[in-house]
Write an enzyme that holds these catalytic residues in place. Structure first.
Site, PDB file in Angstrom:
ATOM      1  N   ARG A   1       0.811  -1.215   0.000  1.00  0.00           N
ATOM      2  CA  ARG A   1       0.000   0.000   0.000  1.00  0.00           C
ATOM      3  C   ARG A   1       0.847   1.269   0.000  1.00  0.00           C
ATOM      4  O   ARG A   1       0.394   2.325  -0.409  1.00  0.00           O
ATOM      5  CB  ARG A   1      -1.016  -0.030   1.140  1.00  0.00           C
ATOM      6  CG  ARG A   1      -2.116  -1.075   0.872  1.00  0.00           C
ATOM      7  CD  ARG A   1      -3.079  -1.232   2.021  1.00  0.00           C
ATOM      8  NE  ARG A   1      -2.463  -1.571   3.279  1.00  0.00           N
ATOM      9  CZ  ARG A   1      -2.177  -2.812   3.684  1.00  0.00           C
ATOM     10  NH1 ARG A   1      -2.481  -3.844   2.920  1.00  0.00           N
ATOM     11  NH2 ARG A   1      -1.611  -3.042   4.839  1.00  0.00           N
TER      12      ARG A   1
ATOM     13  N   GLU B   1       3.273  -6.575  14.484  1.00  0.00           N
ATOM     14  CA  GLU B   1       2.322  -6.841  15.561  1.00  0.00           C
ATOM     15  C   GLU B   1       1.765  -8.251  15.504  1.00  0.00           C
ATOM     16  O   GLU B   1       1.231  -8.758  16.476  1.00  0.00           O
ATOM     17  CB  GLU B   1       1.186  -5.811  15.568  1.00  0.00           C
ATOM     18  CG  GLU B   1       0.317  -5.793  14.342  1.00  0.00           C
ATOM     19  CD  GLU B   1       0.822  -4.897  13.218  1.00  0.00           C
ATOM     20  OE1 GLU B   1      -0.001  -4.481  12.401  1.00  0.00           O
ATOM     21  OE2 GLU B   1       2.042  -4.637  13.138  1.00  0.00           O
TER      22      GLU B   1
END
Length: 171
Positions: free
Chosen positions: A59, A96
């Site tokens: 992205r 994460e």
């Protein structure tokens, strides 16, 4: 930016249970919203005096390539391992939800370059920190880190030292 923020969709349990993914693709479906985001990012990129824009796969490419074009700057793709065709360098980092790596062509930037690292989202900061490491290892300066969205509660900004950090929208 309130209108832009309203377009961002929450996707629960993606890519794994317990994660709420912030999906920016609704922004891309709205040409006016996408243009507004690009203009806001461009204003920051100009202020950082970047000579190159490094977009993090995937992205970061969506936002980084148009920024580079509008600035008259080179675009540096930061890709997943094995995707770049020429000699490259690699940085590994914790995310994460796991561990990953990114790569950059060895000749993508160097001394005298001011590289702005661009991605859609700042979470824990691992990916962007690794991008900054790659840029610095190549001898270039990190002009800053620029994101559409920042998840402040994950403190990713703390990993991004030595350069300004900007985000258009914060959660």
């Amino acid at each position: 930016m309130q209108r832009i923020k309203a377009l961002i969709a929450d996707v629960p349990d993606f890519p794994k249970p317990g994660i709420i993914f912030k999906d920016i693709t609704p922004i891309l479906l709205d040409p006016q919203a996408a243009a507004a985001v690009t203009e806001a990012l461009l204003a920051i990129a100009r202020a950082r005096q970047a000579t190159k824009i490094a977009g993090i796969e995937s992205r970061g490419f969506i936002f980084g390539a148009p920024l580079a074009q509008r600035l008259g700057a080179g675009f540096v793709p930061l890709r997943k391992p094995g995707k770049l065709p020429r000699k490259s360098r690699r940085a590994t980092f914790a995310k994460e939800y796991g561990e990953d790596s990114i790569e950059m062509h060895d000749d993508a930037c160097g001394p005298g370059d001011r590289v702005l690292v661009v991605d859609d989202l700042l979470a824990t900061g691992g990916t962007a920190e690794a991008a900054g490491r790659l840029v610095r290892e190549a001898g270039a300066e990190v002009a800053g880190f620029l994101f559409v969205v920042e998840l402040k509660f994950l403190d990713g900004r703390q990993k991004l030292t030595g350069a300004p950090v900007d985000a258009l929208i914060a959660y």
